[in-house]
Design an enzyme around this catalytic site. Structure first.
Site, PDB file in Angstrom:
ATOM      1  N   LYS A  22      38.605  44.088  35.499  1.00  6.35           N
ATOM      2  CA  LYS A  22      38.891  45.253  36.810  1.00  6.35           C
ATOM      3  C   LYS A  22      39.663  44.169  37.971  1.00  6.35           C
ATOM      4  O   LYS A  22      40.733  44.390  38.272  1.00  6.35           O
ATOM      5  CB  LYS A  22      37.685  45.318  37.502  1.00  6.35           C
ATOM      6  CG  LYS A  22      37.810  45.948  38.898  1.00  6.35           C
ATOM      7  CD  LYS A  22      36.557  46.313  39.696  1.00  6.35           C
ATOM      8  CE  LYS A  22      35.723  45.308  40.585  1.00  6.35           C
ATOM      9  NZ  LYS A  22      36.331  44.977  41.868  1.00  6.35           N
ATOM     10  N   ASN A  23      39.255  42.849  38.037  1.00  6.42           N
ATOM     11  CA  ASN A  23      39.931  42.079  39.155  1.00  6.42           C
ATOM     12  C   ASN A  23      41.380  41.559  38.676  1.00  6.42           C
ATOM     13  O   ASN A  23      41.921  41.114  39.679  1.00  6.42           O
ATOM     14  CB  ASN A  23      38.945  41.057  39.567  1.00  6.42           C
ATOM     15  CG  ASN A  23      37.634  41.656  40.473  1.00  6.42           C
ATOM     16  OD1 ASN A  23      37.812  42.816  40.718  1.00  6.42           O
ATOM     17  ND2 ASN A  23      36.682  40.913  40.501  1.00  6.42           N
ATOM     18  N   ARG A  92      39.544  47.057  47.766  1.00  4.97           N
ATOM     19  CA  ARG A  92      40.036  45.813  48.537  1.00  4.97           C
ATOM     20  C   ARG A  92      41.305  45.516  47.806  1.00  4.97           C
ATOM     21  O   ARG A  92      42.037  45.070  48.650  1.00  4.97           O
ATOM     22  CB  ARG A  92      39.253  44.744  47.747  1.00  4.97           C
ATOM     23  CG  ARG A  92      39.278  43.433  48.442  1.00  4.97           C
ATOM     24  CD  ARG A  92      38.490  43.428  49.868  1.00  4.97           C
ATOM     25  NE  ARG A  92      38.847  42.431  50.510  1.00  4.97           N
ATOM     26  CZ  ARG A  92      38.747  42.231  51.861  1.00  4.97           C
ATOM     27  NH1 ARG A  92      38.318  43.476  52.444  1.00  4.97           N
ATOM     28  NH2 ARG A  92      39.232  41.323  52.443  1.00  4.97           N
ATOM     29  N   CYS A 116      33.793  46.812  48.616  1.00 10.34           N
ATOM     30  CA  CYS A 116      32.574  46.802  48.851  1.00 10.34           C
ATOM     31  C   CYS A 116      32.090  46.247  49.945  1.00 10.34           C
ATOM     32  O   CYS A 116      32.760  45.013  50.461  1.00 10.34           O
ATOM     33  CB  CYS A 116      31.836  46.059  47.646  1.00 10.34           C
ATOM     34  SG  CYS A 116      31.888  47.144  46.156  1.00 10.34           S
ATOM     35  N   ARG A 121      34.695  39.879  54.968  1.00 16.19           N
ATOM     36  CA  ARG A 121      35.857  39.761  54.208  1.00 16.19           C
ATOM     37  C   ARG A 121      37.375  39.708  54.965  1.00 16.19           C
ATOM     38  O   ARG A 121      38.021  40.567  54.911  1.00 16.19           O
ATOM     39  CB  ARG A 121      35.937  40.942  53.064  1.00 16.19           C
ATOM     40  CG  ARG A 121      34.626  41.322  52.253  1.00 16.19           C
ATOM     41  CD  ARG A 121      34.624  42.310  51.299  1.00 16.19           C
ATOM     42  NE  ARG A 121      35.284  41.652  50.355  1.00 16.19           N
ATOM     43  CZ  ARG A 121      35.320  42.415  49.005  1.00 16.19           C
ATOM     44  NH1 ARG A 121      34.860  43.615  48.855  1.00 16.19           N
ATOM     45  NH2 ARG A 121      36.068  41.890  48.013  1.00 16.19           N
ATOM     46  N   PRO A 122      37.279  38.816  55.843  1.00 14.94           N
ATOM     47  CA  PRO A 122      38.605  38.430  56.457  1.00 14.94           C
ATOM     48  C   PRO A 122      39.891  38.175  55.529  1.00 14.94           C
ATOM     49  O   PRO A 122      39.629  38.081  54.225  1.00 14.94           O
ATOM     50  CB  PRO A 122      38.413  37.399  57.413  1.00 14.94           C
ATOM     51  CG  PRO A 122      37.287  36.370  56.581  1.00 14.94           C
ATOM     52  CD  PRO A 122      36.509  37.565  55.871  1.00 14.94           C
ATOM     53  N   ILE A 123      41.008  38.343  55.923  1.00 15.60           N
ATOM     54  CA  ILE A 123      42.467  38.179  55.201  1.00 15.60           C
ATOM     55  C   ILE A 123      43.224  37.076  55.937  1.00 15.60           C
ATOM     56  O   ILE A 123      44.209  36.832  55.553  1.00 15.60           O
ATOM     57  CB  ILE A 123      42.996  39.358  54.786  1.00 15.60           C
ATOM     58  CG1 ILE A 123      43.434  40.026  56.310  1.00 15.60           C
ATOM     59  CG2 ILE A 123      42.345  40.264  53.863  1.00 15.60           C
ATOM     60  CD1 ILE A 123      44.521  41.094  55.961  1.00 15.60           C
ATOM     61  N   ASP A 304      29.926  37.543  41.645  1.00 17.96           N
ATOM     62  CA  ASP A 304      29.803  39.009  41.236  1.00 17.96           C
ATOM     63  C   ASP A 304      28.552  39.177  39.849  1.00 17.96           C
ATOM     64  O   ASP A 304      28.410  40.429  39.374  1.00 17.96           O
ATOM     65  CB  ASP A 304      31.003  39.317  40.358  1.00 17.96           C
ATOM     66  CG  ASP A 304      32.203  39.364  41.559  1.00 17.96           C
ATOM     67  OD1 ASP A 304      31.707  39.333  42.683  1.00 17.96           O
ATOM     68  OD2 ASP A 304      33.373  39.424  41.038  1.00 17.96           O
ATOM     69  N   ARG A 397      33.228  52.262  40.022  1.00 23.20           N
ATOM     70  CA  ARG A 397      34.672  51.492  40.480  1.00 23.20           C
ATOM     71  C   ARG A 397      34.965  50.255  39.534  1.00 23.20           C
ATOM     72  O   ARG A 397      36.168  49.950  39.496  1.00 23.20           O
ATOM     73  CB  ARG A 397      34.342  50.804  41.927  1.00 23.20           C
ATOM     74  CG  ARG A 397      34.297  51.987  43.054  1.00 23.20           C
ATOM     75  CD  ARG A 397      34.049  51.098  44.085  1.00 23.20           C
ATOM     76  NE  ARG A 397      35.118  50.373  44.819  1.00 23.20           N
ATOM     77  CZ  ARG A 397      35.526  49.799  45.582  1.00 23.20           C
ATOM     78  NH1 ARG A 397      34.606  50.039  46.580  1.00 23.20           N
ATOM     79  NH2 ARG A 397      36.343  48.944  45.665  1.00 23.20           N
TER      80      ARG A 397
END
Ligand code: EPU
Length: 420
Positions: A22-23, A92, A116, A121-123, A304, A397
């Site tokens: 997935k990732n 995401r 999720c 979860r900053p960018i 994960d 997902r």
């Protein structure tokens, strides 16, 4: 909305084939936008995060053809439009369009991505990196406007080895003028998979998989065929599941090296594994030993897999400590496990203690995120009675055909749509 219903306490046996990661896939698809011709990506998992990316590509007017696990993408006529917030928030990975569209058009407007709820979860690291390449970043009410006259290679040191920032900066730098060097880069298998994809198109990236990645900008990226790497988190989830509920479960299409940290923890817990070149055979031992785990960036123990592993630890004979160092909010599954009869307690926001072994009983529980959902599936399979997992959409997902794969090995599991 979906729920998953499991009749537990059945020994599972047979084969499980692992799907594409997935990732990795969620980064490869936005990366395809950079190609000046058509690209083909195979082994793409059929999960709802990929459907969301498909929706984004269609919105941007890319030509997309999906046939089974293969996707062909032609972005030659793509338009640089603001992706509606509702679609961007679905996952995401929509943030990878920041790097890809910035690289292609020297301008991108994007809403803050979804994903999720496992932490803030900053960018900031992504944005700081874009700035280092010469872009200007403005933010208005969670809308980011990123522009550049031109992108020029630079040295970028990441404060943290962020997966998302490493990939986004590779995407932004691949066509920049000159050379970009990312230090303290993330080393996860999907970083290597994305770099290989870009190189197959003619990019000049070296060092992916180490903490220093060098990207020499190129002007043109051509057509290629690329395969998504097997999902090591899906692999790990089924290995954990087999360690508590399996009898001769063979997990196929895996890369054992990618799950080395898990293998070593399962060995410590007393699980016997027959590891082949691209498979592993596992039977649940009579007794599991408690182990302590601490999540770390690759090749450390993956965050994960922390939640599915927590379910295994409820079956270990004694006290295990789980230390989550990547995300601030990844223990919500423990409350659900406690409802099923587990004995777990939060020592601090990032540390939990799990006492075992506990007999789990089927209950109505709720998936609070993707991997929490996986943790509850494992719990449901070993619990006595019926477990109903609400908010199962999270699970869909990231786990292709989870109900079908588990049914194949003898689980009594079904997916039901819930009327909203
Ligand atoms: N971070 C920052 N600033 C940034 C970026 C990250 O402070 O600009 C922090 C995060 O807050 C977090 C840490 O760095 O504490 C790790 O974040 P990272 O950027 O590595 O994570 P991500 O790219 O958002 C990906 C996966 C996650 C996985 C993490 C860590 C995707 C789409 N998501 O997230 O996967 O947990 O890497 O391995 O690739 C999942 O599959 O269930 C999942 C959540």
């Amino acid at each position: 909305m979906y729920k998953i219903i499991i009749e537990g306490n059945k020994k599972l046996t047979g084969e499980i084939k692992i799907s594409g990661s997935k990732n990795s896939a969620v980064a490869l698809i936005p990366a395809a936008v950079l190609c000046d011709e058509e690209v083909t990506i195979a082994n793409v998992p059929n999960i709802s995060d990929i459907d969301a990316l498909d929706e984004i590509l269609n919105f941007l007017n890319a030509d997309v053809m999906r046939d089974g696990d293969t996707i062909k993408i032609d972005s030659s006529k793509i338009e640089n439009k603001l992706i509606p917030e509702k679609i961007a928030k679905k996952l995401r990975a929509s943030y990878y369009f920041m790097g890809a569209l910035l690289s292609k058009f020297k301008k991108v407007e994007m809403h803050f991505p979804g994903g999720c709820s496992i932490g803030a979860r900053p960018i900031n690291l992504h944005l700081k990196g874009f700035e280092a390449l010469g872009a200007k970043v403005e933010e208005k009410n969670n809308l980011f406007i990123i522009t550049a006259d031109k992108l020029v290679g630079n040295k970028i040191n990441l404060d943290f080895a962020s997966v998302g920032a490493t990939i986004n900066l590779m995407l932004a730098a691949v066509k920049a003028e000159g050379t970009t060097i990312i230090t303290n880069a993330a080393k996860e298998p999907h970083i290597v998979n994305v770099a290989t994809f870009l190189n197959n198109m003619g990019a000049k990236i070296s060092g992916a998989g180490t903490s220093e990645i060098k990207i020499e900008g190129v002007e043109y990226l051509h057509s290629c065929f690329h395969e998504v790497v097997p999902d090591y988190i899906e692999t790990g989830t089924y290995m954990i599941l087999a360690s508590v509920a399996g009898h001769d479960i063979e997990i196929k299409n895996i890369i054992p090296e990618h799950v080395e940290s898990l293998i070593s923890k399962l060995e410590e817990a007393g699980v016997d594994m027959e590891i082949g070149v691209d498979s592993v055979k596992i039977s649940a031992p009579e007794k599991l030993r408690p182990v302590n785990i601490k999540t770390q960036v690759y090749p450390g123990f993956p965050t994960d897999l922390q939640q599915p592993m927590a379910t295994l630890l409820t079956q270990a004979d004694g006290k295990s400590i789980v230390n989550e160092t990547i995300w601030e909010n990844r223990f919500l599954n423990l409350f659900e496990l406690n409802k099923m009869g587990a004995t777990t307690e939060l020592l601090t926001a990032s540390k939990a203690v799990i006492m075992g072994p506990s007999k789990l009983k089927g209950k109505k529980v709720s998936a609070t995120d993707l991997r929490a959902g996986a943790s509850l599936v494992v719990a449901g399979l070993i619990a006595e009675g019926t477990t109903t997992i609400e908010n199962a959409d999270y699970i869909l997902r990231g786990y292709e055909g989870i109900v079908e794969k588990l049914t194949e090995v003898g689980a009594k599991i079904k997916l039901e749509e819930v009327d909203e």
